[in-house]
Design an enzyme around this catalytic site. Sequence first.
Site, PDB file in Angstrom:
ATOM      1  N   ASN B  17       9.382 -20.350  17.803  1.00 19.17           N
ATOM      2  CA  ASN B  17       8.968 -19.006  18.225  1.00 19.17           C
ATOM      3  C   ASN B  17       8.799 -18.903  19.737  1.00 19.17           C
ATOM      4  O   ASN B  17       9.194 -17.919  20.349  1.00 19.17           O
ATOM      5  CB  ASN B  17       7.750 -18.485  17.445  1.00 19.17           C
ATOM      6  CG  ASN B  17       6.459 -19.207  17.749  1.00 19.17           C
ATOM      7  OD1 ASN B  17       6.449 -20.262  18.405  1.00 19.17           O
ATOM      8  ND2 ASN B  17       5.356 -18.657  17.264  1.00 19.17           N
ATOM      9  N   LYS B 265      -6.610 -28.459  26.794  1.00 13.96           N
ATOM     10  CA  LYS B 265      -7.288 -27.261  26.263  1.00 13.96           C
ATOM     11  C   LYS B 265      -7.424 -27.299  24.736  1.00 13.96           C
ATOM     12  O   LYS B 265      -8.335 -26.680  24.188  1.00 13.96           O
ATOM     13  CB  LYS B 265      -6.543 -26.005  26.686  1.00 13.96           C
ATOM     14  CG  LYS B 265      -5.085 -25.986  26.237  1.00 13.96           C
ATOM     15  CD  LYS B 265      -4.723 -24.797  25.422  1.00 13.96           C
ATOM     16  CE  LYS B 265      -3.371 -25.010  24.766  1.00 13.96           C
ATOM     17  NZ  LYS B 265      -2.783 -23.802  24.249  1.00 13.96           N
ATOM     18  N   ARG B 331      -4.800 -22.060  15.993  1.00  5.27           N
ATOM     19  CA  ARG B 331      -5.021 -22.973  14.876  1.00  5.27           C
ATOM     20  C   ARG B 331      -6.132 -23.986  15.097  1.00  5.27           C
ATOM     21  O   ARG B 331      -6.911 -24.274  14.186  1.00  5.27           O
ATOM     22  CB  ARG B 331      -3.725 -23.735  14.585  1.00  5.27           C
ATOM     23  CG  ARG B 331      -2.814 -23.003  13.621  1.00  5.27           C
ATOM     24  CD  ARG B 331      -1.376 -23.458  13.715  1.00  5.27           C
ATOM     25  NE  ARG B 331      -1.237 -24.900  13.809  1.00  5.27           N
ATOM     26  CZ  ARG B 331      -0.622 -25.652  12.881  1.00  5.27           C
ATOM     27  NH1 ARG B 331      -0.102 -25.079  11.814  1.00  5.27           N
ATOM     28  NH2 ARG B 331      -0.501 -26.938  13.042  1.00  5.27           N
TER      29      ARG B 331
END
Lengths: 409, 409
Positions: B17, B265, B331
């Site tokens: 994506n 992160k 997620r």
Amino acid sequence: MPDYAQRHKVAVVGSGNWGSTISKIIAENTKEHSDLFEPEVRMWVFEEEIEVPESSKHHSKLGGQKCKLTEVINEVHENVKYLPDIALPDNVVADPDLKSAVKSATLLVFNLPHQFIGKTLDGIVGHHLPYARGISCIKGVDVSDGTVTLHSELIMERLGIYCGALSGANIAPEVAAKKFCETTIGYDAPPMDLKQPDGSPKDNLIKVDEQRQHKTKPTHVKLHPVPQDLPHVDAELFESLFARPYFHVRHVRDVAGVALGGALKNIVALASGFVAGKGWGENAKAAIMRVGILEMVNFGRTWFPKSVDERTFTEESAGLADVISSCSGGRNFRSACHAVEQGISVNEIEEKELNGQKLQGTSTAYAVYDFLAKHDQLKQFPLFVAVHDILEEKATPDDLPALLDGKKT
Amino acid sequence: MPDYAQRHKVAVVGSGNWGSTISKIIAENTKEHSDLFEPEVRMWVFEEEIEVPESSKHHSKLGGQKCKLTEVINEVHENVKYLPDIALPDNVVADPDLKSAVKSATLLVFNLPHQFIGKTLDGIVGHHLPYARGISCIKGVDVSDGTVTLHSELIMERLGIYCGALSGANIAPEVAAKKFCETTIGYDAPPMDLKQPDGSPKDNLIKVDEQRQHKTKPTHVKLHPVPQDLPHVDAELFESLFARPYFHVRHVRDVAGVALGGALKNIVALASGFVAGKGWGENAKAAIMRVGILEMVNFGRTWFPKSVDERTFTEESAGLADVISSCSGGRNFRSACHAVEQGISVNEIEEKELNGQKLQGTSTAYAVYDFLAKHDQLKQFPLFVAVHDILEEKATPDDLPALLDGKKT
């Protein structure tokens, strides 16, 4: 086992939800550090008559009665009106008399809505200890006539005492419920408070606003040294006064940055609300926060070049963390988001959802815009200007990407 | 009106994506800047047979049929499997043959899951132009055996071409839908690419990992200069290649900071999920992000002291903005939050909700922990260590405030 002949006495001026929360934190600490502080914390309460709710667990005796707010607080140890359902330590003593509340305090903590600060200082002048030291937890700055004035500066000028600032990502009910967070204390000890090799105070004249580039007439305040028999007033003392296991404190010397952060973030929160209202998602909100923090850095660098440390904005709770929490929730964010979702102006939202009460973000956005215009610096602050223009309906949130890119729409 | 005899040809290696989204952005720009780029953008697609959904508007002709993914993309101009419902410009050409996709590309954009990078580079070596330049959009870094390797470094070593990095708060579906965001490109032009007074290339030997304190054997790569008849490869060229009105680009020279931000992160996002799962509110999440950003700064400063600019973490999209968006959704954040809410481990969530697939955050947290332990630096990174210990069930989210305060629970 006090090492000192005297201990500090603390008064908190203000008793809203944040004032009551700070009083609670301080009272937990004055009990714990009884070598440094007298346990009792005087909290000045603007007296009002209230009807005590029947329901709450803390005040079955008074349920349904009309009482004075101070009496309720001192009886049931809860600010039933402004911080309901939170038990206050019994060493928080509510006092309706401003003069009596401050008269023997060596440490004054100011925590009230900014519109009341002027009148409150009028009531204190001449009744406080001349060698007291202050911390301002008041959000916002006063911007008018091309000048930015910090509340800590106002307090210094009016009372002749040194005053620092406390600010951070500190939504009051979360802190009151002991949920983990951090705060920033800006305190730049005056030279006379620093330990001199021979023990003597070094200097007692402080230029309140020497850091400001834009104020023509600097104000000098003659400070009184803290008596030697009191614990030294420094970062360590404030750590003992404010830090809790759930409330972490970091110190900076940059008082102006701490105060500016608490004011300017409200403009950024409106912008974040606008893009949330458009449904642009997390990327866009994060971009707005990033640009906002850099405009805060630029604002500090331009007008407080001698005092502002840009890391206050990029690394401290009073900077980026406060921006993040204000851009994810809170009244400014929500109102801007609702305005866009409903296709009406923020002004209409203020009328409709806030009974005409003005948001801190909108008044700050207008004041900062006028300030930037007066100094011919509009181009250097595209986000602050865009928020103003959207409030004024000269631009729409759809124009934001182009405006931030320096492109006129 | 090209000023140059030749134009750049772009290939995108990867078509998930994010890869498809980047191909779309690039193809919009190669059309618009046809003086600099050939319009066609080759996108290498790992070939697979798919069943085309009946419903979508873009491919009524193929609905319900079994087709090859590249054929579908080239026929209906949509990556129906990985970026459904987004029209790709018709100058994006899907190519199932890696060698053919890259063979004449002067600019190579790498955008594929990090676990496939090694094998993919095997397929490219010897089939690419020796003077090509690369940009890696691959998230993560490779941490093993006490060494951190950036994907851009791996590409430089394997292909002998210079490679920069692109990262930011760029959740792919939001970018694909043209919702406003920003990104950061790290590109530190090799000396030979800088314009010399006499027009000659200055140097063609680059020490790939000279910035690293901890790698014992530095690698040297001999670079080939970009031919003079091609547009100069610099920040301005990448602006033309990547920037769109909805996709703002900022440039830094700090490639390592850009890559590290995208990896570290994910550890912070787990911590943010833990405190969200506890219901601690916005203050606590903002505090976690602030502490996380400062540990990223510290990580960069310790192991990449010559190259990392700490402002990449505190001021750029690849730093604080990516932290903010990853700590508010995604997620890693959601899985950690669900684990705490359900009172089970993140490992169990991976089994239950992700079919056993490992989160990027958990593998990075373990790799970074081992790295820190090997270098005896665990104490300097209390948040990273706390996340590891919570994953290992040696600590709980309730311990976080004390762990961050340097207090052993």
